[in-house]
Motif scaffolding. Structure first.
Motif, short mmCIF file in Angstrom:
data_model
loop_
_atom_site.label_atom_id
_atom_site.label_comp_id
_atom_site.label_asym_id
_atom_site.label_seq_id
_atom_site.Cartn_x
_atom_site.Cartn_y
_atom_site.Cartn_z
N GLU A 178 -0.31 1.70 -8.43
CA GLU A 178 -1.22 1.99 -7.21
C GLU A 178 -0.68 2.01 -5.81
O GLU A 178 -1.36 2.49 -4.91
CB GLU A 178 -2.37 0.82 -7.33
CG GLU A 178 -1.61 -0.69 -7.12
CD GLU A 178 -1.09 -1.22 -8.09
OE1 GLU A 178 -1.26 -2.47 -8.25
OE2 GLU A 178 -0.83 -0.54 -9.25
N THR A 179 0.60 1.86 -5.86
CA THR A 179 1.27 1.88 -4.45
C THR A 179 1.60 3.50 -4.06
O THR A 179 1.82 4.53 -4.87
CB THR A 179 2.59 1.40 -4.46
OG1 THR A 179 2.68 0.01 -4.67
CG2 THR A 179 3.43 1.51 -2.97
N ARG A 180 0.92 3.97 -2.93
CA ARG A 180 1.18 5.27 -2.81
C ARG A 180 2.64 5.40 -1.97
O ARG A 180 3.10 4.74 -1.31
CB ARG A 180 0.01 5.66 -1.56
CG ARG A 180 -1.33 5.16 -1.84
CD ARG A 180 -2.36 5.53 -0.77
NE ARG A 180 -2.71 7.03 -0.97
CZ ARG A 180 -3.61 7.71 0.01
NH1 ARG A 180 -4.26 6.87 0.91
NH2 ARG A 180 -3.65 8.76 -0.17
N LYS A 219 0.86 8.80 -7.02
CA LYS A 219 0.17 8.49 -5.79
C LYS A 219 0.93 8.93 -4.69
O LYS A 219 1.12 8.41 -3.83
CB LYS A 219 -0.34 6.94 -5.64
CG LYS A 219 -1.13 6.55 -6.89
CD LYS A 219 -2.46 7.05 -7.00
CE LYS A 219 -3.49 6.25 -7.81
NZ LYS A 219 -2.99 6.51 -9.40
N ILE A 220 0.94 10.20 -4.69
CA ILE A 220 1.77 10.75 -3.52
C ILE A 220 0.79 11.36 -2.31
O ILE A 220 0.08 12.13 -2.44
CB ILE A 220 2.58 12.03 -4.07
CG1 ILE A 220 3.53 11.63 -5.16
CG2 ILE A 220 3.46 12.64 -2.81
CD1 ILE A 220 4.17 12.89 -5.90
N LEU A 221 0.96 10.41 -1.19
CA LEU A 221 0.42 10.73 0.03
C LEU A 221 0.97 11.98 0.86
O LEU A 221 0.42 12.91 1.12
CB LEU A 221 0.51 9.63 0.96
CG LEU A 221 -0.12 9.92 2.23
CD1 LEU A 221 -1.73 9.96 2.04
CD2 LEU A 221 0.11 8.57 3.15
N LYS A 235 0.05 18.23 0.29
CA LYS A 235 0.78 17.08 0.25
C LYS A 235 2.46 17.44 0.99
O LYS A 235 3.12 16.67 1.44
CB LYS A 235 0.96 16.60 -0.99
CG LYS A 235 -0.34 15.94 -1.60
CD LYS A 235 0.02 15.40 -2.98
CE LYS A 235 -1.40 15.03 -3.60
NZ LYS A 235 -1.25 14.52 -5.01
N LEU A 251 -3.13 2.87 6.90
CA LEU A 251 -2.52 2.17 6.08
C LEU A 251 -2.02 1.28 6.78
O LEU A 251 -1.34 1.36 7.97
CB LEU A 251 -1.53 3.10 5.44
CG LEU A 251 -2.16 4.11 4.47
CD1 LEU A 251 -0.93 4.96 3.83
CD2 LEU A 251 -2.70 3.29 3.02
N LYS A 282 0.71 -1.18 -0.04
CA LYS A 282 0.00 0.25 -0.10
C LYS A 282 0.93 1.02 -0.13
O LYS A 282 0.56 2.43 -0.51
CB LYS A 282 -0.98 -0.09 0.93
CG LYS A 282 -2.14 -1.14 1.30
CD LYS A 282 -2.93 -0.88 2.26
CE LYS A 282 -4.04 -2.15 2.27
NZ LYS A 282 -4.84 -2.02 3.61
N LEU A 283 1.99 1.26 0.66
CA LEU A 283 2.72 2.42 0.76
C LEU A 283 4.33 2.21 0.56
O LEU A 283 4.97 1.06 1.04
CB LEU A 283 2.53 2.97 1.96
CG LEU A 283 3.03 4.39 2.47
CD1 LEU A 283 2.75 5.41 1.83
CD2 LEU A 283 3.08 4.46 4.23
#
Length: 319
Positions: A122-124, A148-150, A256, A319, A39-40
């Motif tokens: 899709e990995t943040r 996909k930058i958190l 962000k 997460l 996920k991250l």
């Protein structure tokens, strides 16, 4: 037993790969291969010289602070690492030259290529930039807004008017007009045995009271000649190309971004902090109150790692 497990989880892996045709070192804490279930990813974009070994203590702290759940990687700048004996500095010299992979623009494209090749779309991402790495991150956001930058954490950011800073005024003539004069001494240094290089590095760093000993080996690697020359070439382009702050990209990604400015930073004067704070009053823009140096990895990697973990902890709760 718990200490043994912790030690194993704290032991990173170093991979070498060709990216954009250039030798690239990747330091990895946690998962060494990513798949769609991840996920991250924390990804460190270094300063210049872009040697991942400098960030070992910082990365180890981040990895542990989140319970070893999320991989923490650092990707070197192209050509800033000593390749293993089985690899050359470049895979295809003509391809590397055509893309100017060792230049500033080439290094930005190099990081985007690394993400395409090694990180599921899709990995943040939590991107952590240091110094010129912050400029690279802003350019990555601009060129690929679908990343996909958190969060993007900007440590001691050199994102504007570099040649006008106190250090820039000293280094611009050196990097832009005199760097070729340094190549012969660098070449001669590269011929010295590593034990002697290590002694020289310890002598140079002797004034740093709490020196992180993990930075010694990467610094010795920098004295290989080619690595230092590539770092100087990139530095020359920084002086010429890092001019005006990219306010549009900052505006588009303000929620962000976290900026952390040094209080005694000769690459990013305190006035630059006041300027960006004035222009983005709603931004998360912080001024160091702990006296950390621009090259924080030399003696404060763990402290800065703990600090960054606290800043972003709330964003990672699900997460």
């Amino acid at each position: 037993m718990e200490n043994m497990v912790t030690d194993i989880r704290d032991e990173p892996q170093t991979d070498f790969t060709y990216c954009s045709g250039a030798n690239t070192e990747v330091l990895k804490f946690g998962s060494c291969q990513l798949h769609s279930g991840h996920k991250l990813l924390f990804l460190i974009i270094p300063g210049n010289p872009g040697i991942v070994g400098f960030y070992r203590s910082f990365m180890q702290t981040l990895h542990s602070k989140f319970g070893y759940r999320h991989p923490v990687w650092a990707v070197s700048h192209a050509g800033h690492c000593v390749p293993p004996d089985s690899m050359d500095m470049v895979e295809d010299a003509s391809f590397a030259a055509e893309g100017d992979v060792f230049g500033l623009n080439g290094q930005i494209e190099h990081k985007l290529a690394f993400l395409r090749e090694h990180v599921p779309r899709e990995t943040r991402l939590v991107l952590v930039g240091h110094s010129i790495g912050c400029y690279v991150i802003l350019e990555m956001m601009k060129r690929d807004p679908d990343l996909k930058i958190l969060k993007a954490v900007m440590l001691f950011p050199t994102i504007e008017r570099m040649a006008q800073t106190p250090q820039g005024k000293v280094m611009t003539p050196v990097l832009c007009h005199m760097r070729y004069a340094a190549y012969l001494p660098l070449f001669l240094l590269s011929l010295l045995p590593d034990t002697l290089k290590s002694s020289l590095v310890k002598l140079v760093f002797g004034g740093i009271h709490s020196l992180d000993l993990s930075v010694l080996r990467p610094t010795v690697g920098l004295l290989s000649g080619d690595c230092a020359a590539n770092a100087m070439y990139m530095g020359a382009q920084e002086m010429k190309k890092v001019l005006e702050r990219d306010n549009l990209t900052i505006t588009n990604n303000l929620e962000k971004l976290i900026f952390y400015h040094g209080s005694m930073d000769h690459w990013c004067p305190v006035q630059y902090y006041h300027d960006i704070k004035r222009d983005f009053p709603r931004g998360d823009i912080r001024l160091c109150e702990k006296g950390f140096r621009h090259a924080f990895v030399l003696d404060a990697g763990r402290e800065v790692g703990r600090m960054v973990a606290e800043w972003i902890r709330g964003d990672l709760t699900n997460l």
